[in-house]
Design a protein around this motif. Structure first.
Motif, PDB file in Angstrom:
ATOM      1  N   ILE A 191     -42.600  29.369   9.361  1.00 49.68           N
ATOM      2  CA  ILE A 191     -41.342  29.161  10.083  1.00 49.68           C
ATOM      3  C   ILE A 191     -40.248  30.040   9.489  1.00 49.68           C
ATOM      4  O   ILE A 191     -39.473  30.662  10.217  1.00 49.68           O
ATOM      5  CB  ILE A 191     -40.944  27.671  10.074  1.00 49.68           C
ATOM      6  CG1 ILE A 191     -41.954  26.865  10.906  1.00 49.68           C
ATOM      7  CG2 ILE A 191     -39.530  27.473  10.597  1.00 49.68           C
ATOM      8  CD1 ILE A 191     -41.824  25.360  10.751  1.00 49.68           C
ATOM      9  N   ARG A 192     -40.199  30.118   8.179  1.00 52.90           N
ATOM     10  CA  ARG A 192     -39.175  30.972   7.542  1.00 52.90           C
ATOM     11  C   ARG A 192     -39.389  32.437   7.884  1.00 52.90           C
ATOM     12  O   ARG A 192     -38.427  33.171   8.156  1.00 52.90           O
ATOM     13  CB  ARG A 192     -39.181  30.769   6.031  1.00 52.90           C
ATOM     14  CG  ARG A 192     -38.563  29.464   5.647  1.00 52.90           C
ATOM     15  CD  ARG A 192     -38.332  29.366   4.176  1.00 52.90           C
ATOM     16  NE  ARG A 192     -37.715  28.070   3.906  1.00 52.90           N
ATOM     17  CZ  ARG A 192     -37.249  27.718   2.751  1.00 52.90           C
ATOM     18  NH1 ARG A 192     -37.322  28.529   1.736  1.00 52.90           N
ATOM     19  NH2 ARG A 192     -36.710  26.532   2.584  1.00 52.90           N
ATOM     20  N   ALA A 193     -40.627  32.882   7.880  1.00 51.88           N
ATOM     21  CA  ALA A 193     -40.922  34.275   8.250  1.00 51.88           C
ATOM     22  C   ALA A 193     -40.537  34.526   9.709  1.00 51.88           C
ATOM     23  O   ALA A 193     -39.988  35.586  10.037  1.00 51.88           O
ATOM     24  CB  ALA A 193     -42.396  34.578   8.019  1.00 51.88           C
ATOM     25  N   ALA A 194     -40.803  33.541  10.566  1.00 52.74           N
ATOM     26  CA  ALA A 194     -40.437  33.669  11.980  1.00 52.74           C
ATOM     27  C   ALA A 194     -38.918  33.741  12.137  1.00 52.74           C
ATOM     28  O   ALA A 194     -38.409  34.531  12.938  1.00 52.74           O
ATOM     29  CB  ALA A 194     -40.998  32.500  12.772  1.00 52.74           C
ATOM     30  N   GLU A 219     -42.488  38.991  17.080  1.00 51.94           N
ATOM     31  CA  GLU A 219     -43.842  39.448  17.359  1.00 51.94           C
ATOM     32  C   GLU A 219     -44.566  38.532  18.340  1.00 51.94           C
ATOM     33  O   GLU A 219     -45.469  38.975  19.037  1.00 51.94           O
ATOM     34  CB  GLU A 219     -44.648  39.527  16.061  1.00 51.94           C
ATOM     35  CG  GLU A 219     -44.085  40.500  15.059  1.00 51.94           C
ATOM     36  CD  GLU A 219     -44.764  40.421  13.709  1.00 51.94           C
ATOM     37  OE1 GLU A 219     -45.698  39.608  13.538  1.00 51.94           O
ATOM     38  OE2 GLU A 219     -44.350  41.170  12.815  1.00 51.94           O
ATOM     39  N   GLN A 220     -44.214  37.246  18.374  1.00 53.57           N
ATOM     40  CA  GLN A 220     -44.948  36.268  19.163  1.00 53.57           C
ATOM     41  C   GLN A 220     -44.093  35.565  20.215  1.00 53.57           C
ATOM     42  O   GLN A 220     -44.600  34.704  20.922  1.00 53.57           O
ATOM     43  CB  GLN A 220     -45.560  35.195  18.244  1.00 53.57           C
ATOM     44  CG  GLN A 220     -46.456  35.730  17.158  1.00 53.57           C
ATOM     45  CD  GLN A 220     -47.748  36.308  17.708  1.00 53.57           C
ATOM     46  OE1 GLN A 220     -48.287  35.837  18.698  1.00 53.57           O
ATOM     47  NE2 GLN A 220     -48.240  37.343  17.068  1.00 53.57           N
ATOM     48  N   SER A 221     -42.809  35.879  20.296  1.00 56.35           N
ATOM     49  CA  SER A 221     -41.916  35.176  21.220  1.00 56.35           C
ATOM     50  C   SER A 221     -40.946  36.171  21.852  1.00 56.35           C
ATOM     51  O   SER A 221     -40.980  37.367  21.556  1.00 56.35           O
ATOM     52  CB  SER A 221     -41.126  34.091  20.474  1.00 56.35           C
ATOM     53  OG  SER A 221     -40.166  34.677  19.627  1.00 56.35           O
ATOM     54  N   ASN A 222     -40.036  35.636  22.674  1.00 54.03           N
ATOM     55  CA  ASN A 222     -39.025  36.500  23.289  1.00 54.03           C
ATOM     56  C   ASN A 222     -37.829  36.737  22.360  1.00 54.03           C
ATOM     57  O   ASN A 222     -36.911  37.467  22.700  1.00 54.03           O
ATOM     58  CB  ASN A 222     -38.558  35.907  24.622  1.00 54.03           C
ATOM     59  CG  ASN A 222     -37.900  34.552  24.475  1.00 54.03           C
ATOM     60  OD1 ASN A 222     -37.690  34.060  23.373  1.00 54.03           O
ATOM     61  ND2 ASN A 222     -37.592  33.935  25.607  1.00 54.03           N
ATOM     62  N   GLY A 223     -37.820  36.091  21.203  1.00 51.20           N
ATOM     63  CA  GLY A 223     -36.765  36.310  20.218  1.00 51.20           C
ATOM     64  C   GLY A 223     -35.490  35.539  20.474  1.00 51.20           C
ATOM     65  O   GLY A 223     -34.491  35.746  19.782  1.00 51.20           O
ATOM     66  N   ILE A 272     -35.308  26.580  19.493  1.00 51.51           N
ATOM     67  CA  ILE A 272     -36.405  25.899  18.799  1.00 51.51           C
ATOM     68  C   ILE A 272     -37.742  26.316  19.396  1.00 51.51           C
ATOM     69  O   ILE A 272     -38.707  26.569  18.674  1.00 51.51           O
ATOM     70  CB  ILE A 272     -36.229  24.364  18.897  1.00 51.51           C
ATOM     71  CG1 ILE A 272     -34.957  23.913  18.197  1.00 51.51           C
ATOM     72  CG2 ILE A 272     -37.451  23.636  18.365  1.00 51.51           C
ATOM     73  CD1 ILE A 272     -34.940  24.109  16.704  1.00 51.51           C
ATOM     74  N   VAL A 273     -37.801  26.413  20.714  1.00 49.81           N
ATOM     75  CA  VAL A 273     -39.051  26.772  21.390  1.00 49.81           C
ATOM     76  C   VAL A 273     -39.496  28.175  20.978  1.00 49.81           C
ATOM     77  O   VAL A 273     -40.669  28.398  20.659  1.00 49.81           O
ATOM     78  CB  VAL A 273     -38.888  26.664  22.921  1.00 49.81           C
ATOM     79  CG1 VAL A 273     -40.118  27.184  23.638  1.00 49.81           C
ATOM     80  CG2 VAL A 273     -38.606  25.225  23.315  1.00 49.81           C
ATOM     81  N   ALA A 274     -38.564  29.127  20.966  1.00 49.86           N
ATOM     82  CA  ALA A 274     -38.912  30.489  20.575  1.00 49.86           C
ATOM     83  C   ALA A 274     -39.303  30.551  19.101  1.00 49.86           C
ATOM     84  O   ALA A 274     -40.238  31.262  18.732  1.00 49.86           O
ATOM     85  CB  ALA A 274     -37.755  31.445  20.847  1.00 49.86           C
ATOM     86  N   LEU A 275     -38.611  29.809  18.251  1.00 43.66           N
ATOM     87  CA  LEU A 275     -38.942  29.789  16.832  1.00 43.66           C
ATOM     88  C   LEU A 275     -40.334  29.210  16.608  1.00 43.66           C
ATOM     89  O   LEU A 275     -41.130  29.746  15.840  1.00 43.66           O
ATOM     90  CB  LEU A 275     -37.902  29.001  16.044  1.00 43.66           C
ATOM     91  CG  LEU A 275     -38.126  28.907  14.540  1.00 43.66           C
ATOM     92  CD1 LEU A 275     -38.228  30.282  13.892  1.00 43.66           C
ATOM     93  CD2 LEU A 275     -37.012  28.093  13.901  1.00 43.66           C
ATOM     94  N   ALA A 276     -40.648  28.125  17.302  1.00 45.01           N
ATOM     95  CA  ALA A 276     -41.977  27.535  17.183  1.00 45.01           C
ATOM     96  C   ALA A 276     -43.044  28.505  17.674  1.00 45.01           C
ATOM     97  O   ALA A 276     -44.094  28.658  17.046  1.00 45.01           O
ATOM     98  CB  ALA A 276     -42.041  26.230  17.967  1.00 45.01           C
ATOM     99  N   ALA A 277     -42.777  29.171  18.784  1.00 44.04           N
ATOM    100  CA  ALA A 277     -43.736  30.154  19.307  1.00 44.04           C
ATOM    101  C   ALA A 277     -43.904  31.308  18.328  1.00 44.04           C
ATOM    102  O   ALA A 277     -45.025  31.768  18.079  1.00 44.04           O
ATOM    103  CB  ALA A 277     -43.269  30.672  20.665  1.00 44.04           C
ATOM    104  N   PRO A 336     -46.399  23.905  16.416  1.00 43.99           N
ATOM    105  CA  PRO A 336     -45.791  23.021  17.420  1.00 43.99           C
ATOM    106  C   PRO A 336     -44.291  22.863  17.140  1.00 43.99           C
ATOM    107  O   PRO A 336     -43.844  23.054  16.008  1.00 43.99           O
ATOM    108  CB  PRO A 336     -46.512  21.689  17.225  1.00 43.99           C
ATOM    109  CG  PRO A 336     -47.671  21.966  16.355  1.00 43.99           C
ATOM    110  CD  PRO A 336     -47.399  23.228  15.619  1.00 43.99           C
ATOM    111  N   PRO A 337     -43.486  22.523  18.148  1.00 43.60           N
ATOM    112  CA  PRO A 337     -42.037  22.389  17.929  1.00 43.60           C
ATOM    113  C   PRO A 337     -41.628  21.319  16.927  1.00 43.60           C
ATOM    114  O   PRO A 337     -40.605  21.457  16.265  1.00 43.60           O
ATOM    115  CB  PRO A 337     -41.490  22.046  19.322  1.00 43.60           C
ATOM    116  CG  PRO A 337     -42.506  22.577  20.266  1.00 43.60           C
ATOM    117  CD  PRO A 337     -43.829  22.433  19.568  1.00 43.60           C
TER     118      PRO A 337
END
Length: 61
Positions: free
Chosen positions: A20-23, A33-37, A41-46, A51-52
Motif C-alpha cells: 500500500i505504501r509503495a502504491a 502501474e495497476q490503476s488510473n492513478g 481508496i479504490v484506485a489505491l487498493a487497485a 482489497p479496499p
C-alpha cells in the motif's frame, strides 16, 4: 523464529502494508502501474493489488 536481516518478519499484514505504501508513492509520483492513478481508496487498493478494506485500516499509517 528469528527475524530476517531487516529486523521484521514478513507477515501478510506487513507485506500488504508495504504494498500500500509503495502504491501511494507511485500514485503521488504520477506513475501508477495497476490503476488510473486517481486519489481514491479504490484506485489505491487497485494499485496495491489488495482489497479496499486494508486500505481503510489507518492504524498502520
Amino acid at each position: 523464529m528469528t527475524a530476517p536481516p531487516g529486523g521484521r518478519l514478513a507477515t501478510p499484514a506487513l507485506v500488504e502494508r508495504d504494498g500500500i505504501r509503495a502504491a501511494m508513492e507511485r500514485i503521488l509520483a504520477g506513475t501508477p502501474e495497476q490503476s488510473n492513478g486517481a486519489p481514491t481508496i479504490v484506485a489505491l487498493a487497485a494499485e496495491a493489488q489488495v482489497p479496499p478494506m486494508p486500505v481503510l485500516d489507518v492504524t498502520w499509517i
